[in-house]
Design an enzyme around this catalytic site. Sequence first.
Site, PDB file in Angstrom:
ATOM      1  N   GLU A  19       0.828  -1.200   0.000  1.00 41.56           N
ATOM      2  CA  GLU A  19       0.000   0.000   0.000  1.00 41.56           C
ATOM      3  C   GLU A  19       0.871   1.262   0.000  1.00 41.56           C
ATOM      4  O   GLU A  19       0.707   2.158   0.829  1.00 41.56           O
ATOM      5  CB  GLU A  19      -0.953  -0.015   1.199  1.00 41.56           C
ATOM      6  CG  GLU A  19      -1.923  -1.183   1.133  1.00 41.56           C
ATOM      7  CD  GLU A  19      -3.008  -1.132   2.194  1.00 41.56           C
ATOM      8  OE1 GLU A  19      -2.796  -0.498   3.228  1.00 41.56           O
ATOM      9  OE2 GLU A  19      -4.082  -1.724   1.968  1.00 41.56           O
ATOM     10  N   GLU A  44      -5.807  -7.564  -1.508  1.00 41.58           N
ATOM     11  CA  GLU A  44      -6.306  -7.881  -0.168  1.00 41.58           C
ATOM     12  C   GLU A  44      -7.783  -7.553  -0.201  1.00 41.58           C
ATOM     13  O   GLU A  44      -8.158  -6.402  -0.414  1.00 41.58           O
ATOM     14  CB  GLU A  44      -5.653  -7.011   0.911  1.00 41.58           C
ATOM     15  CG  GLU A  44      -4.240  -7.376   1.257  1.00 41.58           C
ATOM     16  CD  GLU A  44      -3.632  -6.411   2.284  1.00 41.58           C
ATOM     17  OE1 GLU A  44      -4.381  -5.790   3.053  1.00 41.58           O
ATOM     18  OE2 GLU A  44      -2.400  -6.267   2.263  1.00 41.58           O
TER      19      GLU A  44
HETATM   20  C1  GAL Z   1      -4.203  -3.191   4.873  1.00 40.94           C
HETATM   21  C2  GAL Z   1      -2.763  -3.648   5.028  1.00 40.94           C
HETATM   22  C3  GAL Z   1      -2.680  -4.930   5.812  1.00 40.94           C
HETATM   23  C4  GAL Z   1      -3.505  -4.819   7.058  1.00 40.94           C
HETATM   24  C5  GAL Z   1      -4.923  -4.479   6.699  1.00 40.94           C
HETATM   25  C6  GAL Z   1      -5.845  -4.324   7.861  1.00 40.94           C
HETATM   26  O1  GAL Z   1      -4.266  -1.852   4.617  1.00 40.94           O
HETATM   27  O2  GAL Z   1      -2.151  -3.815   3.776  1.00 40.94           O
HETATM   28  O3  GAL Z   1      -1.336  -5.178   6.126  1.00 40.94           O
HETATM   29  O4  GAL Z   1      -2.949  -3.847   7.837  1.00 40.94           O
HETATM   30  O5  GAL Z   1      -4.954  -3.272   6.042  1.00 40.94           O
HETATM   31  O6  GAL Z   1      -5.892  -5.452   8.636  1.00 40.94           O
END
Ligand code: GAL
Length: 931
Positions: A184, A270
Amino acid sequence: MRALGVVVVLLASLLSPAASPATASGGHEVTYDRHSLSVDGERVVLWSGEFHYFRLPSPRLWRDVLEKIRAAGFNGVSLYFHWGYHSPAPGSYDFTGVRDVDRLLRIADELGLYVVARPGPYINAETSGGGFPAWLKDLDGRARSSDPDYTAAYRDWLGRLNPIIARHQVTRGGPVIAYNVENEYAVNVDTAYMQDLQDQARAAGIDVPIVHNNCCDGDLANWSSGPGAVQIPGVDDYPVGFDCRAPDAWGQGAGVTRRLRDDGPVYAAEYQAGAIDLHDAGYDACRDLTGPDFMKVFYKSNVIESGATMFGYYMAYGGTSWGWLPQPNDVYTSYDYGAAITESRQLTPKYDEFKRQGYFTTTVAPLAKTDPAPAPVPADPAVFTRARSNPDTGTQFVLVRHPDRRTTADVATELDWSTPDGRYRVPVRVNGRDAKVLVAGYDLGGQRLVWSNSEILTHVEVSGRDVAVLYGRDGEQGSTVLRYASEPTVRVLDGAVRASYSGGDLRLDYTHSGLARVLVSGAGRPPLLLLLGTDETAARFWRLDTGRGPVLVRGTSLARSAAVVGDRLVLRADTDRADEVEVFAPVGRLSVGGRTVHVRRTASGSLLGSLPGPEPVRLPELTDWRHRAEPPGAGGSGWVTADRTTTASPIKPKTLPVLYSDDYGFHQGNTWYRGRFTATGTERVVSVNAITGRRGQYLVWLNGRYLGSAAGGTESDAEPVNPDPGRGDFAVPEGLLTAGRQATLTVLVGNMGHNDDWTADDVRHKQPRGLFGVVVQGSGAPISWEVRGSRPNDGERGPMNTGGLLGEREGWHLPGGGRGWSAPPAVAEPGVSWYRTEFRLDLPRGHDVSVGLRFEGEPPRDHRVLIFVNGWNMGQYLGGLSPQRDFVLPEGVLAEHNTLTFAVIATEQLRGGPGPVRLVTLGNHRTGADR
Ligand code: GAL
């Protein structure tokens, strides 16, 4: 399932942006286009779930969790690699034991799972420092940039990790199908850094596609073009957020993954599959927020509306932020995440929903190549439709849901659907928060599915016969139309199903209920056994790959793997109760868990037998506690003079010398401070500022007299910097100090973990821990300081296991634990008290028992407990400061003979020890001898 066969492909050039060459014997070619990844030319929908090996300090259980992930229909896992977990100090790295990532990748390979390797260097992940080693705080250079000292540091990390990842790539016959740079990385970006990460990877032989997970909309960097661009930019999306207090309030998040490049697949890097418990609602509430309804509505919408063919569901299994792994602002010890697989490795209704969707996604091959298509029009606009179709096969995929995903209405209507095989009026119903993906024009094995308003779970071919499982919500009407050149023979084996044949169409009408069975044969096609289930009965099926093709199993709480050996199906499966087991496989005999199961052949052609449930578990009581006090500031060795006047932290201290623990190499847990000054007798108040991270505290003594405690500062944001963080004022008791005599101020400061660096501004993660300033009001005397904290490494348990308590430094937390233990006092003084006991586990053999430690009674506000099991710091019980009462103790950390040690930090006198606590069974499954 990933192809495990050996194919050698040698490509002439590395230059094609869309191909990764197979470079060695046994390797496979990885290519991609705008639709999907392909392996050896065969399209792959990458359906992966996130797993953090560092949150499960038990490599044996890595296999257990990865088997569960695979059994849910995932064909891949996304794996972060945690820099700080491996590196106690600059230049020092450890990849052994619980940090053996080569072993992790081997297990993924053995299980046939693809891997998206995500080595950071920054990973976020709600872990201390976002995965940075804490020593990085001591560097001047800005993290996540091309600053020279940061560059040298991350190159060292990647220089050690990349070769491990490289040798496990699909192109070399391994599991790694993609490589994720950074995390990110959207603001405060540095393109040279982003490019160098890729150059480092390529130089190390990484030749699979390089991907990135973009976080944000708008004009922020997403690395889809220009300098630093990656081959497949993906998008992270958490459409219902992290407030688990209101699990039904879904908010407005669209949840549709954007296409960032035209020449690569759409990648949901994700996608929300749980939540951090930001507001202390407890993870069960997070599981509700992101439960099966959410999964149906959002995941299915995303598949059809975005056309994504690469998915990383975050998290499939969350695990435990044991030791000092938690990042303090967002999480406590448990990282259960409300995931489909709980922290104690139990399967939930979310797991069933993953299975329903995952089996579909990885079974129905035309889904890997689709384009937007005209959607069938519903007679009632209260139903929303979207469609995609495969340009080669014509197969159509139609999403059906409410226009507003939050609607709970029950709407039944008809679609006017022009399928590849004709135009039909198709009944559909959307009852509450639901979404369906309906299929038309699909060559299902040897059959032709014209359309169905039931959803496809999966289908296999067994001994020349197609076996298909379709499902719908209990009580909903269902229809399935199959094409035959002439009227086939239809036998309804179970349930109420009406069949009619007209104009080439065999139409079956039914109500979804239990499990109906229909056998269709003749008419020039292979026989078809159609199993028509509900959400629940469909989820009882397991699809397992064998050397003789996939087979189906119905029943058991988990089917791990199957092999066809001669006429026998050798099944590795768990049971959580006595239950029947049915297998659809080309065999006449069955063994489960190493034992032959008595079976009979059913009218469905399957084998049916029954399996015993688990034996009961008896856990010992925790008795015979021993006690040992850790006097404030005690112990002669290990103290370091604290006299620094400068710091790499952008946040400068209120008083000098600098008393930040990291500046003296003490990065984890509690740190003791000792300040000496010459008393004047005029001292009135000791004013302390300390920064600890959320839920942190510090305790203060003067000349051995306890003055009290205060909450430490958090200051998770860079600006504005609070000039007075974690302030505590402690009155100097009358007569305690004598003019001209030396006075000793002793402070114990907790460090709850390091902030992340999500905004890549280098300020948050470099926020100090420890004392920020100390002023003795009424005295101008200089204070000379010493500090003593964590040892850099705790052997097999790694750099994040222990802090700087005397007991931790001297090994009181270890089995054995030294001398000096005695019966606990009725009242212990404020400060650190150690308690220990031993217990023996006598768990039934051939079982997978998950054991936890439960704190009972009213959660205290005056003490917290560090929990050590056989030396492993399995977390911190924070009493009323967090919702966590149960602590999962994984096998591997637990043994037959166990030592349980508590370091209790009390801010008041402690009566009756650490309080009621007992061992609890969090799961019990019979697994058989061969788990
Ligand atoms: C995303 C990040 C992950 C984790 C997730 C929230 O933004 O890439 O590493 O932090 O949010 O659990």
